[in-house]
Design a protein around this motif. Structure first.
Motif, short mmCIF file in Angstrom:
data_model
loop_
_atom_site.label_atom_id
_atom_site.label_comp_id
_atom_site.label_asym_id
_atom_site.label_seq_id
_atom_site.Cartn_x
_atom_site.Cartn_y
_atom_site.Cartn_z
N SER A 41 0.98 -1.50 -0.02
CA SER A 41 0.08 0.24 0.12
C SER A 41 0.93 1.19 -0.26
CB SER A 41 -0.85 0.09 1.20
OG SER A 41 -1.95 -1.02 1.13
N ALA A 42 2.26 1.03 0.11
CA ALA A 42 3.06 2.32 -0.02
C ALA A 42 3.05 3.40 -1.11
CB ALA A 42 4.59 1.89 0.46
N VAL A 43 2.93 4.46 -0.98
CA VAL A 43 3.10 5.40 -2.07
C VAL A 43 4.33 6.27 -1.70
CG1 VAL A 43 0.55 5.45 -2.47
CG2 VAL A 43 1.59 7.10 -0.75
N PRO A 44 4.89 6.96 -2.80
CA PRO A 44 6.01 7.88 -2.31
C PRO A 44 5.47 8.87 -1.25
CG PRO A 44 5.44 7.89 -4.68
CD PRO A 44 4.20 7.15 -4.09
N VAL A 45 6.67 9.13 -0.53
CA VAL A 45 6.56 10.06 0.46
C VAL A 45 7.12 11.26 0.23
CG1 VAL A 45 7.30 10.18 3.30
CG2 VAL A 45 6.07 8.12 2.31
N GLU A 46 6.57 12.59 0.76
CA GLU A 46 7.12 13.85 0.46
C GLU A 46 7.45 14.27 1.92
OE1 GLU A 46 5.07 17.88 -0.34
OE2 GLU A 46 5.44 16.97 -2.23
N LEU A 47 8.71 14.63 1.99
CA LEU A 47 8.98 14.96 3.55
C LEU A 47 8.71 16.42 3.50
CD1 LEU A 47 12.23 13.06 4.49
CD2 LEU A 47 9.88 12.78 5.30
N VAL A 48 8.02 17.18 4.59
CA VAL A 48 7.81 18.46 4.58
C VAL A 48 8.38 19.05 5.59
CG1 VAL A 48 5.92 20.29 4.86
CG2 VAL A 48 5.31 17.84 3.57
N PRO A 49 9.63 19.64 5.73
CA PRO A 49 10.25 20.18 6.52
C PRO A 49 9.38 21.41 7.30
CG PRO A 49 11.70 20.37 4.87
CD PRO A 49 10.27 20.01 4.31
#
Length: 300
Positions: free
Chosen positions: A120-128
């Motif tokens: 179920s994983a999708v790309p992760v966008e890290l938001v500082p």
């Protein structure tokens, strides 16, 4: 009752936060008479008085206090719905994860590595996030976030605890407390405090950049009480002294309650597994053991 519009709630919140119609109108880009008329119209339709107005001040009534809390939630929910719909319409799913730089206790890379193996994983966008991450969860800017308690208020959110660890005071070497083996919170009363998610009791100056916090502390302008994992990542010539009665810093993965996202559920599973593995392989970890007199302050 006629339906309340989000525009009216936004106007009300602006006045409630400013407690001044002129300043609120300026911030909204409105003429003050138009703002006053809109608020009075809202009061008539709700059949309550929201503000007590005098020539000197504006104050919220009990009804206004209740509406302020509910209006903030409603506006955040509307913003979240719009943001999530826009993201869904782009057709490229991803997970927005908000984290304070240096605030993952060294676990985030392992969590993401485990998460990537889930179907179920999708790309992760890290938001500082240099600001409070809780509003980002409520208004849709983030799907999940790393929080620290007792600094962040996780009320109303679903959470998974990843790690609990002690806190230490960060002091310049010349500070009168720097040669102490241990400290208590009472020892720091009256000290100027630099708050990098680090000391909730006495206010102080919020510093969102760790480099700035180090500079301010080195100059003797502030002290800080930080989690051990944060201090361990810093290169500094300062002294750290355990604060034995400070509440442990607890790293949480947080997300909106009732989130239907399979990707969020997958990240929570990954975080839970990593946290369990960390605890099982660190049974001798002294992170929550009271510090004794043999434990000396550390300087680098």
């Amino acid at each position: 009752m006629d339906r309340v519009e989000t525009r009216e709630l936004a106007y009300f919140v602006a006045v409630a936060e400013a407690l001044h119609f002129g300043r609120a109108a300026e911030g909204l880009g409105l003429a003050q008479p138009a703002l006053s008329k809109a608020v009075r119209s809202l009061e008539r339709r709700l059949d309550v008085t929201l503000f007590e107005r005098t020539s000197r001040r504006v104050e919220l009534t009990p009804a206004g206090e209740v509406l302020l809390g509910e209006a903030r939630k409603a506006l955040a929910a509307v913003a979240a719905a719009a943001r999530r719909a826009q993201r869904a319409g782009r057709g490229v799913p991803y997970l927005a994860l908000a984290a304070k730089p240096g605030g993952d206790a060294g676990l985030l890379a392992r969590v993401l590595h485990r998460y990537e193996t889930d179907p179920s994983a999708v790309p992760v966008e890290l938001v500082p996030a240099h600001e409070d991450r809780v509003p980002m969860l409520h208004d849709g800017r983030a799907d999940v976030a790393l929080l620290h308690t007792p600094f962040d208020d996780a009320a109303g959110l679903a959470t998974e605890e990843l790690r609990a660890e002690p806190r230490s005071a960060l002091l310049p070497p010349q500070h009168h407390l720097a040669r102490r083996a241990i400290l208590q919170l009472a020892d720091l009363r009256g000290e100027p405090v630099g708050r990098w998610g680090g000391y909730p009791d006495d206010g102080g100056v919020e510093i969102t950049d760790l480099a700035k916090l180090l500079r301010v502390t080195a100059r003797g302008r502030a002290v800080a009480v930080l989690p051990k994992s944060v201090l361990d990542t810093l290169e500094h010539n300062l002294v750290t002294v355990p604060v034995v009665d400070a509440a442990p810093a607890r790293l949480l993965l947080a997300w909106p309650q009732g989130s239907p996202s399979p990707a969020v559920a997958a990240l929570v599973r990954a975080a839970r597994e990593v946290a369990a593995g960390y605890r099982s392989t660190n049974t001798s970890d002294r992170s929550l053991r009271p510090v004794g007199m043999a434990d000396r302050p550390r300087g680098r």
